[in-house]
Enzyme design. Structure first.
Site, short mmCIF file in Angstrom:
data_model
loop_
_atom_site.label_atom_id
_atom_site.label_comp_id
_atom_site.label_asym_id
_atom_site.label_seq_id
_atom_site.Cartn_x
_atom_site.Cartn_y
_atom_site.Cartn_z
N GLU A 107 -4.92 2.81 13.72
CA GLU A 107 -5.52 3.76 12.78
C GLU A 107 -6.67 3.04 11.97
O GLU A 107 -6.61 2.12 11.30
CB GLU A 107 -4.74 4.54 11.38
N CYS A 145 -6.58 11.30 6.23
CA CYS A 145 -5.54 11.14 7.00
C CYS A 145 -5.71 12.14 7.94
O CYS A 145 -5.00 12.28 8.98
CB CYS A 145 -4.21 11.37 6.18
N LYS A 154 1.99 6.54 -10.01
CA LYS A 154 1.30 5.33 -9.65
C LYS A 154 0.22 5.41 -8.65
O LYS A 154 0.34 5.42 -7.50
CB LYS A 154 2.34 4.33 -9.00
P1 NAD Z 1 -1.74 2.08 1.24
O1 NAD Z 1 -0.54 2.30 1.95
O2 NAD Z 1 -2.46 0.84 1.47
O3 NAD Z 1 -1.33 2.35 -0.18
C1 NAD Z 1 -1.09 3.56 -0.77
C2 NAD Z 1 -0.07 3.06 -1.96
O4 NAD Z 1 0.82 2.20 -1.92
C3 NAD Z 1 -0.90 2.63 -3.37
O5 NAD Z 1 -0.71 3.21 -4.54
C4 NAD Z 1 -0.85 1.23 -3.11
O6 NAD Z 1 -0.83 0.66 -4.33
C5 NAD Z 1 0.56 0.92 -2.61
N1 NAD Z 1 0.87 -0.36 -1.75
C6 NAD Z 1 -0.11 -0.81 -1.11
N2 NAD Z 1 0.60 -1.99 -0.41
C7 NAD Z 1 1.80 -2.02 -0.65
C8 NAD Z 1 2.96 -2.94 -0.64
N3 NAD Z 1 2.84 -4.04 0.20
N4 NAD Z 1 4.08 -2.73 -1.40
C9 NAD Z 1 4.34 -1.84 -2.02
N5 NAD Z 1 3.31 -0.52 -2.18
C10 NAD Z 1 2.18 -0.86 -1.72
O7 NAD Z 1 -2.69 3.29 1.83
P2 NAD Z 1 -4.31 3.37 1.17
O8 NAD Z 1 -5.11 2.38 2.03
O9 NAD Z 1 -4.34 3.40 -0.15
O10 NAD Z 1 -4.41 4.98 1.83
C11 NAD Z 1 -5.15 5.06 3.22
C12 NAD Z 1 -3.78 5.35 4.13
O11 NAD Z 1 -2.96 6.42 3.55
C13 NAD Z 1 -4.27 5.60 5.56
O12 NAD Z 1 -3.15 5.03 6.54
C14 NAD Z 1 -3.95 7.22 5.59
O13 NAD Z 1 -3.62 7.97 6.60
C15 NAD Z 1 -2.67 7.46 4.50
N6 NAD Z 1 -2.69 8.89 4.14
C16 NAD Z 1 -1.90 9.68 4.55
C17 NAD Z 1 -1.94 11.15 4.24
C18 NAD Z 1 -0.79 12.01 4.55
O14 NAD Z 1 -0.84 13.12 4.17
N7 NAD Z 1 -0.06 11.55 5.74
C19 NAD Z 1 -2.88 11.23 3.34
C20 NAD Z 1 -3.55 10.65 2.75
C21 NAD Z 1 -3.68 9.24 3.16
#
Ligand code: NAD
Length: 508
Positions: free
Chosen positions: A393, A295, A187
């Protein structure tokens, strides 16, 4: 399910329809709900991604479930051969996927190629799957009895991924999952979903059987359907901390194995004895590369004592030279942010900084290209704990500087931060660097290296609020995560030693 030509374009609007990939074919979503996908460099909508229903997620899981029985029986030799083919195809076509990444995420082409290359390393690691799945054998553990361990796949496993690495982060998951004999449901982020379809087509072309790799596009509805599905054995998640926590709590409550990687606030500590030019180059590269949407980006510099003034001057001198523009232009070094909403949110930290007591040294809102979701690099000084610019962040091209007097204060700041993804120290003093490595509370540590993303034969993951679960992704821990152990104790008939014995088995 209606079969769809992959990514058909609406002739009137020019908008591409982006739909699911189930059982080896593109399938039209039937929810009637879709989300916009933009080219962040122009600000124009280029795609409409179908948002799955619970039933569509179930269709993908059923395809994966049906494919599992056959896939897990494919020999290690054949699976390895297939992985070598996948490696060759991704390598050959890396520029194609890099352009897809730039078109939907906004990152510059060279950075997109870098993303694909780092993901490719994980695929290369998985080519060694026969060695990775080798187990242990103890002959004559007891008289006439041998004991050995084997690792087996879990079944259907799922990956939920963020917008910032639309090709690499899925590769961290599907490559080890499939190599170890599982079948997979991805997903991806609904903001830049096309790289997942590119991957699905490539895997089919490489010869992966239908149903082994499936993609469901979607939002919270699809995520909840994955978390609640009884036939999904494990979930890997990468995204922001609040959603990571939710995913981990929900998945584990449903009895699933889960690794959920969250957000970050990576501090770079610069000591007075550091090579200041090297530290400034590193800070600018790690803070503004990919517009800070990594990240592992450095978002906070902690300048110790006399390092502050020369370091800030050196960073300030470098910022105007960063070329901000459309990622497709080979001369651009930094592209736009992913959406207008995100750009505005990031800009609000610069706007609010003076009210919080921080100093805006460089304001990236000035002179940003008009079209698209651009923001130029910003630099804030005197950023302190308690300020939103320090606590949150920001996930954009905003670098904060905190000044402290001693090394001990710097380490305390890093360790008191709720996140623990990456951190770095810049110094020429090996003893202090070693002390930092020993004491600092983060999963990935750089010594004069600002973005210490581990190579593929180590594992990636943070500590504290940056990771929920006890297994990091890819590398040896990735193999562990997607397999479970079985220990076999065996004896072959030997009439000379056979007798009835109701006692508890003991070694002899
Ligand atoms: P996000 O949390 O908004 O989304 C991630 C996934 O979760 C997506 O597939 C999205 O569709 C889903 N999602 C979003 N809201 C949701 C909800 N309310 N309920 C269920 N699922 C939901 O993150 P983003 O904005 O796509 O990515 C950026 C974030 O990811 C930053 O915080 C970054 O630090 C983090 N990140 C972390 C790493 C790591 O290795 N720790 C790597 C890459 C990105």
């Amino acid at each position: 399910m209606t079969e769809l030509a992959t990514r058909p374009v609406d002739e009137e609007t020019g908008v591409t329809r982006i739909s699911h990939w189930i059982d080896g074919r593109s399938v039209a979503g039937e929810s009637g709900r879709s989300g916009p996908v933009y080219n962040p460099a122009t600000g124009r909508q280029t795609g409409a991604v179908d948002l799955a229903t619970e039933g569509e997620v179930d269709a993908a899981v059923q395809a994966a479930k049906a494919a599992f029985a056959t896939w897990r029986s494919v020999s290690l030799a054949k699976r390895a051969e297939l992985f070598f083919r996948i490696r060759e195809l991704v390598h050959e076509r890396r520029e194609e996927v890099a352009k897809i990444l730039t078109a939907e995420h906004g990152k510059v082409l060279s950075d997109a190629l870098g993303e694909v290359t780092r993901g490719l390393e994980v695929i290369e690691f998985c080519c060694g799957l026969p060695t990775l799945l080798k187990s242990e054998y103890s002959e004559q553990a007891s008289t006439g009895i041998d004991v050995y361990s084997i690792r087996q796949p879990l079944g259907v496993v799922a990956g939920i991924t963020p917008f910032n690495f639309p090709a690499m982060v899925p590769m961290w998951m599907w490559a080890p999952a499939i190599a170890t004999g599982n079948t997979f449901v991805l997903k991806p982020s609904e903001k830049d979903p096309s790289a997942s379809l590119w991957t699905a087509e490539l895997l089919k072309e490489a010869g992966l059987p239908d149903g082994v790799f499936n993609v469901v596009m979607g939002d919270k509805v699809a995520v909840d359907a994955v978390l609640n599905h009884p036939d999904i054995a494990a979930v890997s998640f990468v995204g922001s901390t609040p959603i990571a926590r939710y995913v981990y709590e929900t998945a584990t409550a449903k009895g699933k194995r889960c690794q959920a990687l969250g957000g970050a606030k990576n501090h770079m500590v610069v000591l007075p004895d550091a090579d200041i030019d090297m530290a400034a180059d590193a800070a600018v590269s790690a803070a503004y590369g990919s517009a800070g949407e990594r990240c592992m980006a450095i978002s906070q510099v902690v300048a110790v004592g006399g390092a502050a003034e020369p370091l800030i001057e050196a960073i300030k001198a470098r910022i105007p030279k960063v070329k901000v523009g459309d990622g497709m232009d080979p001369s651009s070094e930094m592209g736009p942010l992913v959406t207008k909403e995100h750009r505005d949110r990031v800009a609000s930290y610069v706007e609010n900084a003076p009210g919080e007591g921080a100093t805006v040294l460089v304001d990236g809102r000035e002179g940003a290209p008009g079209e698209g979701f651009f923001l130029k690099p910003s630099l804030l000084d005197n950023v302190k704990p308690g300020m939103k610019a320090y606590e949150d962040e920001i996930f954009g091209p905003v670098l904060g500087v905190t000044r402290v007097d001693t090394y001990d204060e710097a380490v305390r700041l890093v360790n008191e931060n709720p996140y623990g993804n990456g951190t770095a120290i810049f110094t020429r003093d090996g003893g202090v660097a070693r002390e930092f490595q020993f004491s600092v509370q983060a999963g990935m540590v750089g010594i004069n290296v600002p973005i210490p993303v581990p190579v593929a034969y180590y594992s990636f993951g943070g500590w504290k609020a940056s990771l929920f679960g006890d297994r990091h992704v890819y590398g040896p821990e990735g193999i562990d995560f997607y397999t479970r152990g079985k220990v076999v104790t065996s004896r072959w008939p030997d009439p000379a030693t056979s007798k009835v014995d109701l006692g508890f088995p003991q070694t002899r």
